[in-house]
Design a protein around this motif. Structure first.
Motif, mmCIF file in Angstrom:
data_model
loop_
_atom_site.group_PDB
_atom_site.id
_atom_site.type_symbol
_atom_site.label_atom_id
_atom_site.label_comp_id
_atom_site.label_asym_id
_atom_site.label_seq_id
_atom_site.Cartn_x
_atom_site.Cartn_y
_atom_site.Cartn_z
ATOM 1 N N ALA A 99 -72.383 1.777 2.364
ATOM 2 C CA ALA A 99 -73.080 1.432 1.123
ATOM 3 C C ALA A 99 -73.696 2.671 0.488
ATOM 4 O O ALA A 99 -73.633 2.864 -0.738
ATOM 5 N N GLU A 100 -74.282 3.530 1.300
ATOM 6 C CA GLU A 100 -74.888 4.758 0.792
ATOM 7 C C GLU A 100 -73.834 5.674 0.175
ATOM 8 O O GLU A 100 -74.031 6.249 -0.903
ATOM 9 N N ALA A 101 -72.684 5.798 0.868
ATOM 10 C CA ALA A 101 -71.609 6.652 0.356
ATOM 11 C C ALA A 101 -71.028 6.078 -0.936
ATOM 12 O O ALA A 101 -70.724 6.828 -1.879
ATOM 13 N N ARG A 102 -70.864 4.779 -1.004
ATOM 14 C CA ARG A 102 -70.328 4.165 -2.219
ATOM 15 C C ARG A 102 -71.242 4.431 -3.395
ATOM 16 O O ARG A 102 -70.790 4.684 -4.513
ATOM 17 N N SER A 103 -72.552 4.399 -3.139
ATOM 18 C CA SER A 103 -73.521 4.656 -4.206
ATOM 19 C C SER A 103 -73.425 6.097 -4.698
ATOM 20 O O SER A 103 -73.450 6.356 -5.903
ATOM 21 N N SER A 104 -73.278 7.039 -3.767
ATOM 22 C CA SER A 104 -73.262 8.453 -4.160
ATOM 23 C C SER A 104 -71.916 8.888 -4.719
ATOM 24 O O SER A 104 -71.844 9.733 -5.616
ATOM 25 N N LEU A 105 -70.833 8.302 -4.223
ATOM 26 C CA LEU A 105 -69.496 8.728 -4.655
ATOM 27 C C LEU A 105 -68.990 7.953 -5.865
ATOM 28 O O LEU A 105 -68.018 8.369 -6.505
ATOM 29 N N LYS A 106 -69.591 6.822 -6.149
ATOM 30 C CA LYS A 106 -69.317 6.037 -7.359
ATOM 31 C C LYS A 106 -67.830 5.701 -7.533
ATOM 32 O O LYS A 106 -67.281 5.731 -8.630
ATOM 33 N N GLY A 107 -67.176 5.391 -6.408
ATOM 34 C CA GLY A 107 -65.787 4.962 -6.468
ATOM 35 C C GLY A 107 -64.785 6.060 -6.744
ATOM 36 O O GLY A 107 -63.610 5.780 -6.986
ATOM 37 N N GLU A 108 -65.227 7.302 -6.713
ATOM 38 C CA GLU A 108 -64.344 8.412 -7.084
ATOM 39 C C GLU A 108 -63.569 8.982 -5.900
ATOM 40 O O GLU A 108 -62.684 9.821 -6.098
ATOM 41 N N ARG A 109 -63.904 8.563 -4.674
ATOM 42 C CA ARG A 109 -63.237 9.125 -3.498
ATOM 43 C C ARG A 109 -62.966 8.037 -2.460
ATOM 44 O O ARG A 109 -63.596 6.977 -2.462
ATOM 45 N N ILE A 110 -62.022 8.341 -1.584
ATOM 46 C CA ILE A 110 -61.687 7.459 -0.472
ATOM 47 C C ILE A 110 -62.887 7.335 0.462
ATOM 48 O O ILE A 110 -63.576 8.318 0.739
ATOM 49 N N ILE A 111 -63.127 6.136 0.968
ATOM 50 C CA ILE A 111 -64.106 5.926 2.036
ATOM 51 C C ILE A 111 -63.402 5.191 3.170
ATOM 52 O O ILE A 111 -62.888 4.083 2.982
ATOM 53 N N GLY A 112 -63.352 5.830 4.326
ATOM 54 C CA GLY A 112 -62.766 5.217 5.508
ATOM 55 C C GLY A 112 -63.813 5.001 6.580
ATOM 56 O O GLY A 112 -64.908 5.568 6.514
ATOM 57 N N ALA A 113 -63.486 4.179 7.567
ATOM 58 C CA ALA A 113 -64.446 3.855 8.615
ATOM 59 C C ALA A 113 -63.796 3.897 9.983
ATOM 60 O O ALA A 113 -62.684 3.409 10.176
ATOM 61 N N GLY A 114 -64.519 4.473 10.939
ATOM 62 C CA GLY A 114 -64.092 4.490 12.328
ATOM 63 C C GLY A 114 -65.217 4.039 13.234
ATOM 64 O O GLY A 114 -66.208 3.474 12.776
ATOM 65 N N ALA A 115 -65.063 4.301 14.538
ATOM 66 C CA ALA A 115 -66.033 3.865 15.547
ATOM 67 C C ALA A 115 -66.221 2.352 15.505
ATOM 68 O O ALA A 115 -67.339 1.848 15.598
ATOM 69 N N LEU A 116 -65.119 1.623 15.390
ATOM 70 C CA LEU A 116 -65.139 0.161 15.304
ATOM 71 C C LEU A 116 -64.764 -0.395 16.670
ATOM 72 O O LEU A 116 -63.604 -0.354 17.061
ATOM 73 N N ARG A 117 -65.743 -0.887 17.397
ATOM 74 C CA ARG A 117 -65.523 -1.272 18.794
ATOM 75 C C ARG A 117 -65.253 -2.750 18.991
ATOM 76 O O ARG A 117 -64.945 -3.190 20.099
ATOM 77 N N ALA A 118 -65.392 -3.534 17.944
ATOM 78 C CA ALA A 118 -65.153 -4.975 18.054
ATOM 79 C C ALA A 118 -64.572 -5.474 16.740
ATOM 80 O O ALA A 118 -64.697 -4.819 15.703
ATOM 81 N N ARG A 119 -63.944 -6.636 16.802
ATOM 82 C CA ARG A 119 -63.339 -7.189 15.585
ATOM 83 C C ARG A 119 -64.368 -7.363 14.477
ATOM 84 O O ARG A 119 -64.079 -7.103 13.310
ATOM 85 N N HIS A 120 -65.564 -7.839 14.842
ATOM 86 C CA HIS A 120 -66.553 -8.082 13.786
ATOM 87 C C HIS A 120 -67.021 -6.784 13.141
ATOM 88 O O HIS A 120 -67.379 -6.757 11.960
ATOM 89 N N ASP A 121 -66.997 -5.658 13.900
ATOM 90 C CA ASP A 121 -67.330 -4.359 13.289
ATOM 91 C C ASP A 121 -66.337 -4.035 12.179
ATOM 92 O O ASP A 121 -66.710 -3.577 11.093
ATOM 93 N N ALA A 122 -65.050 -4.253 12.460
ATOM 94 C CA ALA A 122 -64.015 -3.961 11.475
ATOM 95 C C ALA A 122 -64.156 -4.870 10.255
ATOM 96 O O ALA A 122 -64.025 -4.420 9.108
ATOM 97 N N MET A 123 -64.420 -6.158 10.492
ATOM 98 C CA MET A 123 -64.566 -7.078 9.367
ATOM 99 C C MET A 123 -65.797 -6.742 8.535
ATOM 100 O O MET A 123 -65.768 -6.844 7.302
ATOM 101 N N ASP A 124 -66.859 -6.297 9.191
ATOM 102 C CA ASP A 124 -68.077 -5.917 8.459
ATOM 103 C C ASP A 124 -67.828 -4.748 7.514
ATOM 104 O O ASP A 124 -68.241 -4.766 6.353
ATOM 105 N N VAL A 125 -67.132 -3.711 8.007
ATOM 106 C CA VAL A 125 -66.889 -2.558 7.134
ATOM 107 C C VAL A 125 -65.831 -2.893 6.084
ATOM 108 O O VAL A 125 -65.858 -2.365 4.966
ATOM 109 N N GLY A 126 -64.896 -3.783 6.441
ATOM 110 C CA GLY A 126 -63.926 -4.228 5.447
ATOM 111 C C GLY A 126 -64.610 -4.922 4.279
ATOM 112 O O GLY A 126 -64.296 -4.673 3.112
#
Length: 217
Positions: free
Chosen positions: A96-123
């Motif tokens: 959320a912080e990165a989306r606010s600062s980057l304003k949709g102008e760059r790719i945002i990816g996520a790692g360190a997802l140890r459970a299914r719900h972690d992945a769904m949360d960042v999705g």
């Protein structure tokens, strides 16, 4: 990095980079091995200015080859260095912080997802890709079978692309079969004595073989 029903492509995940010139040479060798979608750049510690300068040094040769450059964990360093995006491991709040600062102008990816719900949360937080199988903070890796299961589950159900992190060259073919949009070759691909050009070529051959098998069905 996102297209309609894209074929699987490769991502490189660098070891922590202190010497940008040495890494530029390694990446040039990797690019000679064939198609690459992205480089996930990890940086050693240092002051903000030096980290930005390392990104700037690598952005030109990487992007000049039509490869996306994504920087680990610092949206500010990624943006000021001219990278295409940032890879975050801090969960939905960091996204959320990165989306606010980057304003949709760059790719945002996520790692360190140890459970299914972690992945769904960042999705749900609006990332452009999720990564499964990346090293834990202590350097250990999840079992390959778990990564195959998770990547296959995600690729089948969700539209957000996923990256399956390969722990070694032998695992690439099995991860390609999951249907993950991207396969990541990790820091092991950059080790002294490894032929990174050959590793990229062999991974692309595994991808091409799967495409050929699907077309033959």
């Amino acid at each position: 990095m996102t297209t309609q029903n894209p074929p699987t492509r490769l991502m490189l995940v660098t070891p922590p980079v202190a010497d940008a010139d040495a890494m530029a040479f390694k990446l040039m060798q990797a690019q000679a091995g064939g198609d690459l979608a992205a480089v996930l750049l990890r940086l050693t510690d240092g002051d903000e200015r030096s980290r930005i300068e390392r990104v700037k040094r690598l952005a030109g040769p990487v992007q000049g080859a039509n490869v996306a450059l994504v920087v680990e964990d610092s949206a500010l360093v990624a943006a000021r260095g001219g990278a295409d995006g940032v890879h975050l491991t801090g969960g939905p709040e960091a996204i959320a912080e990165a989306r606010s600062s980057l304003k949709g102008e760059r790719i945002i990816g996520a790692g360190a997802l140890r459970a299914r719900h972690d992945a769904m949360d960042v999705g749900e937080a609006g990332v452009d890709y999720v990564m499964f199988g990346d090293p834990r903070p202590d350097g250990s890796l999840p079992p390959l079978a778990a990564v195959i299961e998770r990547a296959g589950w995600w690729a089948e159900i969700f539209e957000t692309p996923c990256v399956a992190y390969a722990p070694d060259p032998e695992s690439v073919a099995a991860l390609v079969e999951t249907g993950a949009e991207f396969i990541a070759l990790g820091a092991w691909a950059f080790e002294e004595g490894r032929d990174i050009r050959a590793l990229v070529a062999e991974a692309n051959e595994a991808i091409a073989a799967r495409i050929a098998r699907k077309a033959a069905r």
